[in-house]
Design a protein around this motif. Structure first.
Motif, short mmCIF file in Angstrom:
data_model
loop_
_atom_site.label_atom_id
_atom_site.label_comp_id
_atom_site.label_asym_id
_atom_site.label_seq_id
_atom_site.Cartn_x
_atom_site.Cartn_y
_atom_site.Cartn_z
N GLY A 65 0.81 -1.22 0.00
CA GLY A 65 0.00 0.00 0.00
C GLY A 65 0.84 1.27 0.00
N TRP A 66 0.17 2.40 0.05
CA TRP A 66 0.87 3.69 0.02
C TRP A 66 0.13 4.68 0.89
N SER A 67 0.90 5.55 1.56
CA SER A 67 0.33 6.66 2.31
C SER A 67 1.19 7.89 2.10
N LYS A 68 0.57 9.04 2.07
CA LYS A 68 1.29 10.29 1.81
C LYS A 68 1.88 10.82 3.11
N ASP A 69 3.02 10.25 3.50
CA ASP A 69 3.67 10.65 4.74
C ASP A 69 5.11 11.11 4.51
N GLY A 70 5.51 11.18 3.25
CA GLY A 70 6.86 11.62 2.94
C GLY A 70 7.92 10.55 3.12
N SER A 71 7.52 9.38 3.60
CA SER A 71 8.46 8.29 3.84
C SER A 71 8.10 7.01 3.12
N THR A 72 6.97 7.00 2.40
CA THR A 72 6.50 5.79 1.73
C THR A 72 6.49 6.00 0.22
N LEU A 73 7.34 5.26 -0.47
CA LEU A 73 7.42 5.33 -1.92
C LEU A 73 6.30 4.50 -2.56
N PRO A 74 5.89 4.85 -3.77
CA PRO A 74 4.86 4.05 -4.44
C PRO A 74 5.37 2.64 -4.71
N GLY A 75 4.46 1.70 -4.79
CA GLY A 75 4.84 0.31 -5.03
C GLY A 75 5.50 0.10 -6.37
#
Length: 279
Positions: free
Chosen positions: A154-164
């Motif tokens: 998955g993905w979340s807009k937290d500045g630390s999670t890159l798209p899959g």
């Protein structure tokens, strides 16, 4: 399914062992490659494939960027179960600032080290994401995208999670293009990407090599305007890109083996890595 392997005679086993020993002495660089790198026969167990294993088996050499290419690029790694529990602090201190972790393969395999690798990279400050090793001969693209998202992709807009990432490359278990025509392969990839976008709101990154892409998709050019490219090439330069992309986002420049994972360069500074994470 792979054919059952007949039980070999003791003489045959000894002969093969002697051949393997001789190869390890004469070709240490190849002997050091991770077991999942495959070769013509590939790994024997589904789920053991790792990002770049097919590239190493088919295209062969470990590369190093030419002098001066690191000036505006950011070091990263990609890891799978072959690395086990990763020493993330050591990697961070060596200059690695982003990471991708194998989450899934097909619709039945989950990386047993995923939590340590995914959370551990985040805990030391890295921007990290997850990747899915595609097996187009086992299930449809949409089904594999769902499995990926449901199990760590998955993905979340937290500045630390890159798209899959969709890791689509040489088949380590059989036919190079998974028994699909170029048109069928493009349709499979599109189904995965479309489903991932619906589930997460992000366009997935495509990881591949130019040679595989040309051979197995007919050098299809239709994804370059929406999906970032992670190119695999073990040489001193990135080299030619697949059709549709005028630049790469990431470059896997070496497959270093089971201990430290594969090394990569992001085409930009750390601020650009964060920008990709935020979308």
């Amino acid at each position: 399914m792979r054919r059952p392997i007949a039980v070999a005679s003791s003489h045959s086993r000894l002969l093969r062992a002697g051949i393997v020993l001789a190869a390890s002495l004469l070709l240490p660089s190849l002997a050091a490659a991770p077991a999942s790198a495959g070769g013509d026969d590939g790994p024997s167990v589904r789920g053991t494939a790792s990002m770049g294993g097919g590239v190493l088996a088919h295209e062969g050499v470990r590369g190093r960027p030419a002098a001066g290419t690191r000036v505006v690029q950011t070091e990263g790694v990609d890891v799978s179960s072959h690395q086990g529990n990763v020493a993330w602090t050591t990697l961070w201190n060596s200059g690695v600032k982003w990471a991708y972790v194998k989450a899934t393969e097909g619709t039945s395999y989950r990386n047993p080290y995923y939590a340590q690798q995914y959370n551990g990279s985040y805990d030391v400050g890295m921007v990290r994401g997850a990747y899915h090793f595609a097996t187009p001969d086992t299930a449809g693209g949409a089904a594999q995208a769902d499995y990926f998202v449901d199990n760590g992709g998955g993905w979340s807009k937290d500045g630390s999670t890159l798209p899959g990432v969709l890791d689509i490359e040489y088949n380590p278990y059989g036919a190079t293009c998974y028994g699909r025509t170029a048109d069928q392969m493009v349709d499979w990839i599109r189904a995965f990407l479309d489903r991932y976008k619906v589930r997460t709101g992000r366009d997935a990154v495509i990881y591949t090599s130019t040679n595989w892409w040309q051979q197995c998709t007919g050098d299809y050019s239709g994804f370059g305007d929406r999906n970032p490219l992670w190119i695999a090439r073990y040489a001193s330069t990135v080299g030619p890109l697949p059709a549709g992309w005028s630049f790469h986002t990431m470059w896997q420049y070496t497959s270093s083996g089971p201990t430290v994972g594969d090394h990569d360069l992001f085409n930009g500074g750390l601020d650009r890595v964060v920008q990709l994470a935020n979308g």
